[in-house]
Motif scaffolding. Structure first.
Motif, PDB file in Angstrom:
ATOM      1  N   VAL A 172       5.287   1.203  -3.356  1.00 40.18           N
ATOM      2  CA  VAL A 172       4.436   0.962  -4.529  1.00 40.18           C
ATOM      3  C   VAL A 172       3.041   0.530  -4.098  1.00 40.18           C
ATOM      4  O   VAL A 172       2.028   1.005  -4.642  1.00 40.18           O
ATOM      5  N   LEU A 173       2.971  -0.381  -3.123  1.00 38.65           N
ATOM      6  CA  LEU A 173       1.658  -0.840  -2.656  1.00 38.65           C
ATOM      7  C   LEU A 173       0.874   0.307  -2.027  1.00 38.65           C
ATOM      8  O   LEU A 173      -0.356   0.402  -2.190  1.00 38.65           O
ATOM      9  N   ASP A 174       1.541   1.182  -1.321  1.00 42.68           N
ATOM     10  CA  ASP A 174       0.871   2.343  -0.727  1.00 42.68           C
ATOM     11  C   ASP A 174       0.334   3.259  -1.814  1.00 42.68           C
ATOM     12  O   ASP A 174      -0.804   3.767  -1.715  1.00 42.68           O
ATOM     13  N   LYS A 175       1.116   3.488  -2.870  1.00 45.74           N
ATOM     14  CA  LYS A 175       0.660   4.350  -3.961  1.00 45.74           C
ATOM     15  C   LYS A 175      -0.497   3.724  -4.727  1.00 45.74           C
ATOM     16  O   LYS A 175      -1.332   4.444  -5.304  1.00 45.74           O
ATOM     17  N   LEU A 176      -0.556   2.396  -4.748  1.00 38.70           N
ATOM     18  CA  LEU A 176      -1.645   1.721  -5.465  1.00 38.70           C
ATOM     19  C   LEU A 176      -2.925   1.630  -4.638  1.00 38.70           C
ATOM     20  O   LEU A 176      -3.938   1.142  -5.136  1.00 38.70           O
ATOM     21  N   GLY A 177      -2.913   2.101  -3.413  1.00 39.80           N
ATOM     22  CA  GLY A 177      -4.135   2.138  -2.611  1.00 39.80           C
ATOM     23  C   GLY A 177      -4.121   1.268  -1.383  1.00 39.80           C
ATOM     24  O   GLY A 177      -5.011   1.387  -0.535  1.00 39.80           O
ATOM     25  N   TRP A 178      -3.125   0.372  -1.252  1.00 37.74           N
ATOM     26  CA  TRP A 178      -3.026  -0.465  -0.057  1.00 37.74           C
ATOM     27  C   TRP A 178      -2.233   0.303   1.013  1.00 37.74           C
ATOM     28  O   TRP A 178      -1.057   0.031   1.263  1.00 37.74           O
ATOM     29  N   HIS A 179      -2.899   1.260   1.654  1.00 38.47           N
ATOM     30  CA  HIS A 179      -2.202   2.133   2.606  1.00 38.47           C
ATOM     31  C   HIS A 179      -1.759   1.382   3.850  1.00 38.47           C
ATOM     32  O   HIS A 179      -0.824   1.813   4.538  1.00 38.47           O
ATOM     33  N   SER A 180      -2.410   0.267   4.171  1.00 39.51           N
ATOM     34  CA  SER A 180      -1.989  -0.513   5.342  1.00 39.51           C
ATOM     35  C   SER A 180      -0.630  -1.175   5.138  1.00 39.51           C
ATOM     36  O   SER A 180      -0.014  -1.627   6.103  1.00 39.51           O
ATOM     37  N   MET A 181      -0.165  -1.259   3.882  1.00 35.44           N
ATOM     38  CA  MET A 181       1.124  -1.880   3.598  1.00 35.44           C
ATOM     39  C   MET A 181       2.269  -0.873   3.616  1.00 35.44           C
ATOM     40  O   MET A 181       3.404  -1.241   3.328  1.00 35.44           O
ATOM     41  N   ALA A 182       1.982   0.368   3.987  1.00 34.88           N
ATOM     42  CA  ALA A 182       3.014   1.403   3.934  1.00 34.88           C
ATOM     43  C   ALA A 182       4.186   1.070   4.850  1.00 34.88           C
ATOM     44  O   ALA A 182       5.349   1.319   4.504  1.00 34.88           O
TER      45      ALA A 182
END
Length: 331
Positions: A172-182
């Protein structure tokens, strides 16, 4: 029972006659026996619970206390030896700096959980009191399901949610734009591990507080709210002058129970990361298990568990003293 009375006999000398005092009626004896039976009835009803408490809790506690004064390691277990070493286990634990770090960590961990549980649980309980019937039933069903879920099952769900590669939270965090949290590892640091564990414990504890607080609000007379509104009191004033005084005893009791429940939390922390990374999330129950069962120093583990009980007693006694003092000030 007899009483002697003086009189005169036929020979002119004094005579002694015995007058009998009538015995109390038989009905009075039956009444006193019935009263005695009624007075003893509560103690007889409590007797099974007291016996179960002594057998299931008292004897293990005594046995654990005896183990804490023994040098009990694998050699003693295999050879069935009993080696008493006095207070050596307690001295070793109390002089260990790691023990005091764990105590400090346990206290802060408990405080953070209890504050979040009581604040959020109170807000949800007040929300239940204001919702309509259908929404209230829906929210109550969700709370009961969360409360009824087994601890290990709930911990497994949270491990899946916060998994590094396939976790829902990272996705979810990756989809919201926080790609470093993938591919973020939530169990890599002390802070993030405690954050996940606290979220889990708060989620499990909120239903108890919310449901009981909602039940407490149903006992408040509606006439008090009507009188407060006639006096011009708004929502906040009605809460502080009407709702809060009625809920205060409940809040005291619930906070006391939550302190005990959170302080002794074991399954959530151990199943999540076994007190890692590098033992930085160990609380006193985890520390006692690792030292006792993990390192097979069973006497030391028993001493730590006894000290855990003492720390919990100190915390709860301090809290109860504050509660009693506040109640005396109100009187």
């Amino acid at each position: 029972m007899s009483v002697q009375t003086e009189g005169t006999d036929t020979a002119g000398g004094p005579a002694v006659h015995k007058a009998r005092v009538p015995a109390p009626p038989r009905g009075e004896d039956r009444t006193s026996r019935a009263a005695s039976r009624r007075a003893a009835a509560p103690y007889l009803l409590l007797l099974p619970a007291l016996l179960a408490t002594v057998v299931l809790l008292g004897w293990p506690l005594v046995k654990n206390g005896m183990l804490s004064f023994q040098n009990l390691n694998p050699r003693q277990l295999i050879q069935h030896l009993t080696e008493w070493n006095g207070v050596d286990n307690y001295r070793d634990v109390l002089t260990e700096p790691e023990f005091w770090h764990v105590v400090e960590r346990s206290v802060f961990f408990t405080a953070a959980n209890v504050v979040l549980i009581m604040v959020l649980g109170t807000l949800i309980g007040l929300l239940l009191a204001r919702l309509g019937k259908k929404l209230r039933l829906l929210l109550l069903a969700g709370l009961v399901l969360a409360w009824a879920m087994p601890v290990v099952a709930a911990t497994t769900v949270y491990q899946w949610l916060f998994a590094q590669r396939f976790g829902v939270v990272n996705w979810v965090l990756d989809k919201l734009g926080w790609h470093s949290m993938a591919d973020h590892n939530w169990l890599e640091t002390q802070f993030s591990t405690f954050a996940v564990v606290i979220l889990l414990i708060v989620w499990q504890s909120i239903p108890f507080v919310a449901i009981n607080l909602y039940a407490a609000t149903t006992t408040i007379p509606k006439e008090l709210y009507e009188a407060a509104s006639l006096d011009g009191a708004g929502a906040f004033k009605s809460f502080t002058s009407v709702t809060l005084p009625f809920l205060r005893p409940f809040l005291y009791a619930t906070t006391f129970l939550e302190v005990i429940w959170v302080f002794k939390s074991f399954a959530q922390i151990f199943a999540m990361n076994a007190g890692g990374p590098d033992h930085l999330t160990e609380t006193l129950p985890i520390y006692a298990y690792v030292e006792g069962v993990g390192n097979q120093h069973f006497g030391v583990g028993a001493a730590i568990s006894f000290l855990t009980i003492l720390v919990l007693l100190v915390i709860t006694s301090y809290y109860l003293r504050m509660v009693l003092k506040q109640e005396e000030d109100e009187l």
